[in-house]
Scaffold this active site. Structure first.
Site, PDB file in Angstrom:
ATOM      1  CG  ASP A   1      -1.837   1.338   0.986  1.00 42.75           C
ATOM      2  OD1 ASP A   1      -2.034   1.708  -0.058  1.00 42.75           O
ATOM      3  OD2 ASP A   1      -2.513   1.396   2.329  1.00 42.75           O
ATOM      4  CB  ILE A   2       3.708   2.019  -2.068  1.00 43.42           C
ATOM      5  CG1 ILE A   2       4.385   0.538  -1.783  1.00 43.42           C
ATOM      6  CG2 ILE A   2       4.825   3.063  -2.272  1.00 43.42           C
ATOM      7  CD1 ILE A   2       4.721   0.478  -0.174  1.00 43.42           C
ATOM      8  CD  GLU A   3      -2.299   5.331   0.206  1.00 48.16           C
ATOM      9  OE1 GLU A   3      -2.883   6.259   0.545  1.00 48.16           O
ATOM     10  OE2 GLU A   3      -2.887   4.321   0.612  1.00 48.16           O
ATOM     11  N   GLY A   4       3.471   6.877  -0.985  1.00 49.07           N
ATOM     12  CA  GLY A   4       4.406   8.103  -0.690  1.00 49.07           C
ATOM     13  C   GLY A   4       5.881   7.506  -0.860  1.00 49.07           C
TER      14      GLY A   4
END
Length: 298
Positions: A150-153
């Site tokens: 869940d890579i959001e940055g």
């Protein structure tokens, strides 16, 4: 008459097989861990509503940082207080539910500085959460089913390397499942490159907080167009429709149950890659009863 009856029975049997196959083919995935008031992990799995539970999150890792899980009010990782989740994880898995560790999240301190950094993170994840050995496993001796990206940055670099290193551990006997939660604008800004590896089993695309590709009242066009792009261009086993479980769970993108079951699902379920629905999160699902309302339609 007897022949007709036999043909009718055969036809009914075939229809039943198709119906059963349809029911078994689609699932609900849920995120658990970011609200201490959402019930225990064991209680989450005991609802019978979910096929995947993503433990959220491991928000600190990479670039030489000491990895640290954050499960909000559920347990204190600093005092090794999350090892009591071991029995909960095993009870979920005994029900056939896959339990994943979700790395990243909307707020965290994570990025991969190099391919070697990705290798070190993969080794850490294997030894501490998967099939390896470590003296300080945060969840005790429970072996999780895989890793959710869940890579959001951070940056968009080396997530493909991490996927390859993690996938390599599958050769040791037990499959390491890889899943991801990209945003619906295609390609995803963070893990778009990693998804091209074809190593991801399930991809639950976030069709919320993204107005250009999410559902709006009586307009399914943007969502349907994005769905076709994801199911056509991403080499994953199954693609899931990621949604907020209640209006409060996201800034935008909530789909009322009646709209989901009568408009959205009929429009996307024809895809061979349709896998089901992902919900954020267990806490909001408790408030709304969303999974219970949709599970017979998914």
């Amino acid at each position: 008459m007897a022949i007709k009856s036999a043909i009718s029975l055969a036809f009914i049997g075939a229809v039943m097989l198709v119906l059963v196959a349809g029911i078994e083919a689609s699932d609900i995935a849920i995120y658990w861990g970011q609200n201490g008031n959402e019930g225990t992990l064991a209680e989450t799995c005991a609802t019978g509503n979910y096929n995947f539970v993503n433990l959220a999150f491991l928000p600190t890792f990479g670039n030489g940082q000491t990895p640290m899980i954050n499960l909000a009010g559920h347990c204190d990782p600093y005092g090794n207080g999350c090892t009591n989740l071991s029995s909960d994880i095993k009870s979920c898995q005994a029900k056939g539910i896959k339990v994943m560790l979700s790395i990243g999240g909307g707020a965290g301190s994570y990025y991969l500085a190099s391919s070697d950094d990705a290798r070190q993170v993969a080794t850490y994840l294997w030894n501490n959460f998967l099939g390896g050995q470590s003296a300080s496993r945060p969840f005790g001796d429970a072996v999780l089913d895989g890793i959710d990206f869940d890579i959001e940055g951070g940056t968009n670099q080396h997530w493909d390397d991490l996927a390859r290193y993690l996938s390599g551990y599958s050769k040791r006997g037990t499959k390491v499942y890889l899943t991801a939660a990209p945003q619906c604008p295609f390609p995803d800004a963070w893990v778009g490159g990693a998804l091209k590896t074809g190593l991801f089993d399930y991809v639950w695309v976030q069709f919320y907080n993204n107005p250009p590709c999410q559902y709006t009242a009586d307009d399914i066009g943007n969502l349907e167009k994005a769905w076709k792009k994801w199911t056509t261009d991403v080499p994953a086993t199954k693609i899931f429709l990621g949604l907020p479980a209640s209006p409060e769970a996201a800034g935008s993108g909530f789909i009322p149950v009646s709209d989901l079951t009568s408009k959205v699902l009929p429009a996307i379920k024809g895809s061979a890659k349709y896998g089901g629905v992902m919900l954020w999160s267990k806490y909001y699902d408790d408030q709304s009863g969303y999974s219970s309302a949709i599970k017979n339609y998914v």
